[in-house]
Design a protein around this motif. Sequence first.
Motif, PDB file in Angstrom:
ATOM      1  N   LYS A 276      50.550  67.756  20.686  1.00  0.00           N
ATOM      2  CA  LYS A 276      49.911  67.640  21.994  1.00  0.00           C
ATOM      3  C   LYS A 276      48.625  68.459  21.968  1.00  0.00           C
ATOM      4  CE  LYS A 276      50.618  68.920  26.839  1.00  0.00           C
ATOM      5  NZ  LYS A 276      51.535  69.585  27.789  1.00  0.00           N
ATOM      6  N   LEU A 277      47.549  67.879  22.486  1.00  0.00           N
ATOM      7  CA  LEU A 277      46.268  68.579  22.514  1.00  0.00           C
ATOM      8  C   LEU A 277      46.192  69.476  23.738  1.00  0.00           C
ATOM      9  CD1 LEU A 277      43.744  65.781  21.468  1.00  0.00           C
ATOM     10  CD2 LEU A 277      44.367  67.803  20.154  1.00  0.00           C
ATOM     11  N   THR A 289      46.998  75.132  14.304  1.00  0.00           N
ATOM     12  CA  THR A 289      46.109  74.029  13.928  1.00  0.00           C
ATOM     13  C   THR A 289      45.166  73.764  15.086  1.00  0.00           C
ATOM     14  OG1 THR A 289      47.820  73.044  12.539  1.00  0.00           O
ATOM     15  CG2 THR A 289      45.972  71.647  13.152  1.00  0.00           C
ATOM     16  N   LEU A 290      43.875  73.703  14.791  1.00  0.00           N
ATOM     17  CA  LEU A 290      42.854  73.488  15.813  1.00  0.00           C
ATOM     18  C   LEU A 290      42.138  72.164  15.572  1.00  0.00           C
ATOM     19  CD1 LEU A 290      41.168  77.026  15.940  1.00  0.00           C
ATOM     20  CD2 LEU A 290      43.139  76.205  17.242  1.00  0.00           C
ATOM     21  N   ALA A 291      41.785  71.494  16.656  1.00  0.00           N
ATOM     22  CA  ALA A 291      40.930  70.307  16.593  1.00  0.00           C
ATOM     23  C   ALA A 291      39.549  70.689  17.120  1.00  0.00           C
ATOM     24  CB  ALA A 291      41.518  69.171  17.417  1.00  0.00           C
ATOM     25  N   LEU A 364      41.265  72.151  11.753  1.00  0.00           N
ATOM     26  CA  LEU A 364      41.217  73.432  11.061  1.00  0.00           C
ATOM     27  C   LEU A 364      42.601  74.069  11.059  1.00  0.00           C
ATOM     28  CD1 LEU A 364      38.014  74.973  12.731  1.00  0.00           C
ATOM     29  CD2 LEU A 364      38.157  74.063  10.405  1.00  0.00           C
ATOM     30  N   LYS A 365      42.928  74.775   9.990  1.00  0.00           N
ATOM     31  CA  LYS A 365      44.134  75.592   9.928  1.00  0.00           C
ATOM     32  C   LYS A 365      43.706  77.062   9.993  1.00  0.00           C
ATOM     33  CE  LYS A 365      47.840  74.475   9.231  1.00  0.00           C
ATOM     34  NZ  LYS A 365      48.967  74.178  10.146  1.00  0.00           N
ATOM     35  N   VAL A 366      44.289  77.802  10.929  1.00  0.00           N
ATOM     36  CA  VAL A 366      43.983  79.218  11.089  1.00  0.00           C
ATOM     37  C   VAL A 366      44.767  80.006  10.048  1.00  0.00           C
ATOM     38  CG1 VAL A 366      43.997  81.174  12.662  1.00  0.00           C
ATOM     39  CG2 VAL A 366      43.576  78.865  13.549  1.00  0.00           C
ATOM     40  N   VAL A 367      44.092  80.813   9.227  1.00  0.00           N
ATOM     41  CA  VAL A 367      44.766  81.487   8.105  1.00  0.00           C
ATOM     42  C   VAL A 367      44.606  83.000   8.109  1.00  0.00           C
ATOM     43  CG1 VAL A 367      44.682  79.462   6.605  1.00  0.00           C
ATOM     44  CG2 VAL A 367      42.766  81.068   6.602  1.00  0.00           C
ATOM     45  N   ASN A 368      43.560  83.540   8.731  1.00  0.00           N
ATOM     46  CA  ASN A 368      43.319  84.983   8.663  1.00  0.00           C
ATOM     47  C   ASN A 368      43.117  85.573  10.053  1.00  0.00           C
ATOM     48  OD1 ASN A 368      43.329  85.194   5.814  1.00  0.00           O
ATOM     49  ND2 ASN A 368      41.230  84.408   5.739  1.00  0.00           N
TER      50      ASN A 368
END
Length: 399
Positions: A276-277, A289-291, A364-368
């Motif tokens: 869901k956005l 996870t970002l759009a 995008l995947k948030v990693v840090n």
Amino acid sequence: VGYEIDPARLSKAQAWVRRTFDNDQKIIADLRGYMAYSLALSGIKDKAVFDSVWQQRSDLSAYGAAILGLGMNLANDPRVAELASTVGKGAIVDEQTAHWDLTRDPMLDFDTDASPEATAFAAKFLSKVQPDSPLLPKAAYWLVTHRNEGYWWDSTKQTAFVVFGLTDFLKQSGELKPNYSFEVLVNEKVVSTRQFREEDAFSPSLVSVQLGPDQLGPNNRVVIRKKGPGRLYWSVRAEYYSDEKKLTNAGSFNLTLAREYLKLLPVRENNRIRYKLDPLSGPVQTGDTLAVRLTVTGSKWKYMMVEDPIPGGTELIEHDQLYELTEKPSWWNWWFTRREFHDDHAAFFQTYFSGGAQEYVYLLKVVNPGIFRVSPGKVEPMYQPSYFATSDPVTLEVK
């Protein structure tokens, strides 16, 4: 240059160019000259083709005349002497430089400063038929001192054509045999020294100097001193970054860019994970996870490019088609000519932008964890650098 070419593809290309050359009467004279040159380069030196463009020579710019002359020179056509005279008379000359002015790109058919390309092809043509022309060193000097982007010219196309045009001049000028030293001074202090020999001609290295804020001021004087034979070409480019609002969100009614971040929230439905956005508000977590939604609006453009920097704490997701949404919005699509993911930004290319609004999306995947300042995104027609627009910068906090 040693690459094997499929003969069938080449013959089909030649047939298409010749058929279009003969049948499409709307093609402007400069482009017809380029088509004639391409046929000659590929081995078809048909006098009827050259005669056809020759009849339009009064409509040729100096750029078109030089291109036609290059093709006719390959065919040993004696009329190249008249074309060389025409090209020479079109030069704008001063004590140090010579160039050929052109305000419209005849190949891509839009208004832009195409003077570097016109000058490069004029120099290439004169290097072939008038190698002793006094215009040649002046044209080379003008080209190298008009690198608007510091180390290169306005676009990849323009840079490639300028290099292509200069090669013939370099073959006979002797400029590839330097023997000198130089030093660079900033605000009267030496910051770099360098020797340049013949063996360095094909392996030059960019002089890079890092100066702290204590060494720079509101106005900075750069001096370059040279000793020894050979010509030193140089250029200086300054870049700076600012948080001032007036320097971002640039644009006009011709072109604008807006950027929006949304979070993908996982939802389990019938043993499937869908998303869901949710508009982004506040910090995000590692693993989220970002759009990113980019909206371009404006009038019609050709060869448009969107470049969007990504936050330092994220990584691009290449296979975003695998993420299924619970409710797919109308802008969630992949209508672009080409998309590229780089280490620090996403790029979208649109050959024809028909006007109105066009939206692009990537994940995008948030990693840090950390607090990251994200530079503005930018949209521009690739070969018309005087037009562009940027989005606002944003700050992303990752916990």
